[in-house]
Every structure is written in structure tokens, then in C-alpha cells.
Design an enzyme around this catalytic site. Structure first.
Site, PDB file in Angstrom:
ATOM      1  N   GLY A 163     -22.596   0.641  30.650  1.00 46.01           N
ATOM      2  CA  GLY A 163     -21.579   1.658  30.897  1.00 46.01           C
ATOM      3  C   GLY A 163     -20.190   1.072  31.065  1.00 46.01           C
TER       4      GLY A 163
ATOM      5  N   THR B 290     -11.286  -3.937   1.133  1.00 50.73           N
ATOM      6  CA  THR B 290     -12.434  -3.396   1.846  1.00 50.73           C
ATOM      7  C   THR B 290     -13.683  -4.235   1.552  1.00 50.73           C
ATOM      8  OG1 THR B 290     -13.072  -1.917   0.038  1.00 50.73           O
ATOM      9  CG2 THR B 290     -11.489  -1.063   1.658  1.00 50.73           C
TER      10      THR B 290
ATOM     11  N   PRO C 234       0.572   5.912  -0.135  1.00 50.11           N
ATOM     12  CA  PRO C 234      -0.325   7.014   0.252  1.00 50.11           C
ATOM     13  C   PRO C 234      -1.475   7.235  -0.722  1.00 50.11           C
ATOM     14  CG  PRO C 234       1.954   7.636   0.650  1.00 50.11           C
ATOM     15  CD  PRO C 234       1.993   6.308  -0.038  1.00 50.11           C
TER      16      PRO C 234
ATOM     17  N   ILE D 267       2.126   0.196   6.848  1.00 50.30           N
ATOM     18  CA  ILE D 267       2.894  -1.041   6.801  1.00 50.30           C
ATOM     19  C   ILE D 267       3.012  -1.657   8.190  1.00 50.30           C
ATOM     20  CG2 ILE D 267       5.063  -2.112   6.108  1.00 50.30           C
ATOM     21  CD1 ILE D 267       3.288  -0.899   3.834  1.00 50.30           C
ATOM     22  N   THR D 268       2.360  -2.809   8.367  1.00 46.19           N
ATOM     23  CA  THR D 268       2.415  -3.549   9.625  1.00 46.19           C
ATOM     24  C   THR D 268       3.797  -4.161   9.803  1.00 46.19           C
ATOM     25  OG1 THR D 268       0.062  -4.065   9.464  1.00 46.19           O
ATOM     26  CG2 THR D 268       1.378  -5.426  10.932  1.00 46.19           C
TER      27      THR D 268
ATOM     28  N   GLN E 177     -22.899  -3.252  24.449  1.00 45.46           N
ATOM     29  CA  GLN E 177     -24.275  -2.980  24.873  1.00 45.46           C
ATOM     30  C   GLN E 177     -24.659  -3.845  26.073  1.00 45.46           C
ATOM     31  OE1 GLN E 177     -25.720  -0.526  23.349  1.00 45.46           O
ATOM     32  NE2 GLN E 177     -27.718  -0.541  24.354  1.00 45.46           N
TER      33      GLN E 177
ATOM     34  N   THR F 108       0.822  -1.211   0.000  1.00 44.25           N
ATOM     35  CA  THR F 108       0.000   0.000   0.000  1.00 44.25           C
ATOM     36  C   THR F 108       0.857   1.262   0.000  1.00 44.25           C
ATOM     37  OG1 THR F 108      -1.741  -1.168   1.179  1.00 44.25           O
ATOM     38  CG2 THR F 108      -1.816   1.218   1.252  1.00 44.25           C
TER      39      THR F 108
ATOM     40  N   GLU G 121      -6.592  -5.550   3.622  1.00 43.44           N
ATOM     41  CA  GLU G 121      -6.531  -6.676   2.676  1.00 43.44           C
ATOM     42  C   GLU G 121      -7.816  -6.807   1.850  1.00 43.44           C
ATOM     43  OE1 GLU G 121      -4.599 -10.281   3.969  1.00 43.44           O
ATOM     44  OE2 GLU G 121      -3.640  -9.230   5.621  1.00 43.44           O
TER      45      GLU G 121
ATOM     46  N   GLY H 127      -4.321   2.298  -2.488  1.00 41.39           N
ATOM     47  CA  GLY H 127      -4.815   1.337  -1.508  1.00 41.39           C
ATOM     48  C   GLY H 127      -5.515   0.196  -2.203  1.00 41.39           C
TER      49      GLY H 127
END
Length: 382
Positions: free
Chosen positions: A340, A365, A128, A157-158, A336, A126, A363, A131
């Protein structure tokens, strides 16, 4: 048709679950807050065989396939999806690309230290401005005698900040894309390769995500993966496999959300009784459980097909879309149920929700993958 795990997968699941509960769960909240997990975790994961799960034994890995990899990712993600993402990117992207595109010499050189957890791998696709439309990448690879000169920047980048080995895709011929894209292995410390600051992310915070900059990075042709101009074909294969594996992370999060919500509902009292006695809560828990069960069947069916070499593009896409979206829904429902308390960072479910959202984006969308599912349903030639 047998839907039960074979004995070896049950044993692997038990081992991965024990490791995750002992080595990951007690620290996951801290790693999330610090936006980091310790480097020693890479070594520990390597000692368990988890860093070379797809790597064949002759290159130092376990070589046990995608169903086994899914089991490991699910158990790690049950407690820390960020760490699971780091393991997925290392195995399913970096190591996988070397296995697909690398020659024998490259596999022998790069895979053993990756499989042992001596270092972690990173996959740089990927950019800028590139994607989902990966073909639009602008990083260039220019031939210079027996070397290549790489220039550009890779985004999101992971493992980029701590990687020892990078697989980088670049354009060698802008006039013939996608055939003009080539992949290279770049080693940490190569002059011109640098990384930006760690990104501040909504979720998956324990894994590092950075920009990888390439400024006149010179690599020998011996570090080219596959044929010149054919790199994007390998990228497609990597992504098809990776889409199934990344949703193993979603499945772990979804299951974790269910287990946390069910436990809380059994302990929390309102109006003189545990809240799991109320039908409204029962319905939420039941819906979450059905989502987890459906996700389990889809995930391990797709992983089994991958192991057989039979998983289609549309099958991988629909698996990812369904399970990733189901995981986000389960995590929201868990919040939910906890009310709280679910909104507080002291409880795991708000972290799970933050982590789950990325799996609908990375990887592929959900939007673009729905297009692939639809195309898979069209008659041949349509």
C-alpha cells in the site's frame, strides 16, 4: 574482456552521484508535484560540465563521449528522471544535431552557451500527426531570398518552454521526402515562435513538454543546419544515438526501484520478521537485481560501441527495448514490494513507475524498434 569502468568513468560517476544526492534527491518529489524544476538547475548542471558532456572542448564542452553521458544520465535519473530527460534532450538531441549538421561558424556560435548551461536546448521533430512516421511532418520551410520562412507546429517538445536554442526540422520539398527535409536553428525570441501551455503528463513531470508553434518564422540561411533537403539523414543519426542515451534514464529508474524496494524490505516487518526474509519477496528482489545487472551490461556495451562509431541501428534498438521495458517492470515490482505504501505519492517508487513508461514510447516506440531489430537479423539483401 574487461567489464569494469575505467578510472575516469568511476570518478565521473562518483561526482554525478554526489551531485544528484545533494542537489536533486531532496527536491525531486516537490519538482514532480509542481511540474517544474528551477531554472538555476540548468546553471548548476552546466557548472558541473553536464550540459556539454558531448560537446568537444574547443566549443566549451567536456567532450568525453557517450559512456560518460550514460553515467551522468543514470545518476540523475536515479532521483529525478524528468530532469534527466531535460539533460538528455539538450545534449543528445539539440547539441548532437548541431554537432552533426552544423558548420564551424554555427558550432562556435551556438554550442558554448549551451555547454555552459547559460541556456538549455530543444529539438523539434515530432508533430501532432507525425510521431513514429517522422517523414509525414507537415511543418514547411519556404525559401525567400536569403531567408527561410517556417510554418507549422511541433508536438511533445521537451525543454520547449524554457529553451534558448531550438533545432527545428521542416519540409522544404514535399515531393521528395525524406530528401526534402531540412533542419534549422531558431533562437528564442524570434518573431512568430511561440509555445503552448505545459502538458499535464503521467510522468517526467518536472521537465516541460509543450507545443512549439511556428507562424511565419523568418530565419536567415546562415541558420540552416546541413545541406538543403538532407536534414532527415542527420535526424536518423541523432535518433540512433539518442535511443541508447534515453535508456540510461531507464537504467537509473530501474536501479532506483531496486534500491528503494530492497531498503524497504529490510525495514518493514510482518509476522515478527523483516519481509526480506520471505521467499516471495526475495524472488522479486532477485529478479529486479538481475534486470539491473543485464541492463547495465547492455547499456554500457552499446555506449562504448557508440564511442567507437560501431553501434548498429539494431543494437541501439534492442538496447532501448530491453532496458526500457525492464525498467517499467522493476518499478511495478517495487510498488508491489512496498504494498500500500508503494501506491502513495509520499514514496518514490510510484513516481519512478510513472516516469519509466515514457521511455518505452519516446525516441522510438518498442513496437517500431522491434521491427528494426528483426530487420537487423535478416540476411543482407533479404
Amino acid at each position: 574482456m574487461d567489464f569494469t569502468f575505467p578510472e575516469e568513468l568511476e570518478m565521473l560517476r562518483d561526482a554525478a552521484r554526489k551531485f544528484a544526492e545533494e542537489e536533486i534527491a531532496p527536491h525531486a518529489q516537490e519538482w514532480d508535484r509542481n511540474s517544474n524544476f528551477p531554472d538555476e538547475m540548468v546553471r548548476k548542471l552546466g557548472e558541473q560540465g553536464f550540459m556539454g558532456i558531448l560537446v568537444p572542448e574547443e566549443y566549451g564542452g567536456a567532450g568525453v563521449g557517450y559512456a560518460a553521458f550514460a553515467v551522468i544520465l543514470e545518476e540523475i535519473a536515479r532521483h529525478d528522471a524528468g530532469l534527466a530527460l531535460a539533460v538528455e534532450a539538450h545534449n543528445g538531441l539539440c547539441c548532437q544535431h548541431i554537432l552533426i549538421g552544423g558548420n564551424e561558424e554555427q558550432k562556435k556560435k551556438y554550442l558554448p552557451p549551451l555547454a555552459a548551461g547559460e541556456q538549455i536546448g530543444s529539438w523539434c521533430l515530432t508533430e501532432p500527426n507525425s510521431g513514429t512516421d517522422a517523414i509525414a511532418m507537415q511543418t514547411t520551410a519556404t525559401r525567400d531570398g536569403d531567408d527561410w520562412i517556417l510554418n507549422g507546429a511541433k508536438q511533445f517538445i521537451t525543454n520547449g518552454d524554457r529553451a534558448g536554442t531550438y533545432v527545428v526540422t521542416a519540409v522544404n520539398d514535399a515531393t521528395s521526402k525524406p530528401r526534402g527535409i531540412t533542419a534549422f536553428v531558431v533562437e528564442r525570441g524570434t518573431p512568430g515562435l511561440s509555445t503552448g501551455k505545459r502538458e499535464e503528463k503521467l510522468g517526467m513531470r518536472s521537465s516541460d513538454t509543450v507545443v512549439v508553434n511556428l507562424d511565419n518564422v523568418r530565419v536567415p540561411d546562415s541558420q540552416r543546419l546541413g545541406e538543403v533537403g538532407q536534414g532527415f539523414n542527420d535526424v536518423r543519426k541523432v535518433l540512433e544515438h539518442g535511443r541508447v542515451m534515453v535508456v540510461a534514464i531507464s537504467q537509473g529508474l530501474s536501479r532506483g526501484a531496486l534500491e528503494e524496494a530492497a531498503r524497504y524490505a529490510g525495514e518493514r516487518e510482518a509476522f515478527g520478521q523483516p519481509i526480506n526474509r520471505f521467499q516471495a519477496i526475495q524472488h522479486k528482489i532477485a529478479d529486479m537485481a538481475m534486470n539491473v545487472e543485464a541492463g547495465h551490461l547492455m547499456l554500457y556495451h552499446a555506449a562504448t560501441l557508440l564511442d567507437r562509431g560501431e553501434c548498429s541501428v539494431s543494437k541501439a534498438a534492442m538496447t532501448k527495448v530491453f532496458i526500457s521495458e525492464m525498467a517499467t517492470k522493476n518499478c511495478m515490482e517495487a510498488i508491489q514490494v512496498l504494498g500500500g505504501y508503494g501506491y502513495l505519492r509520499d514514496y518514490n517508487v510510484e513516481r519512478y513507475m510513472r516516469d519509466a513508461k515514457l521511455c518505452e514510447i519516446g525516441e522510438g516506440t518498442s513496437e517500431i524498434l522491434r521491427v528494426l531489430v528483426a530487420k537487423g537479423l535478416q540476411p543482407v539483401g533479404a
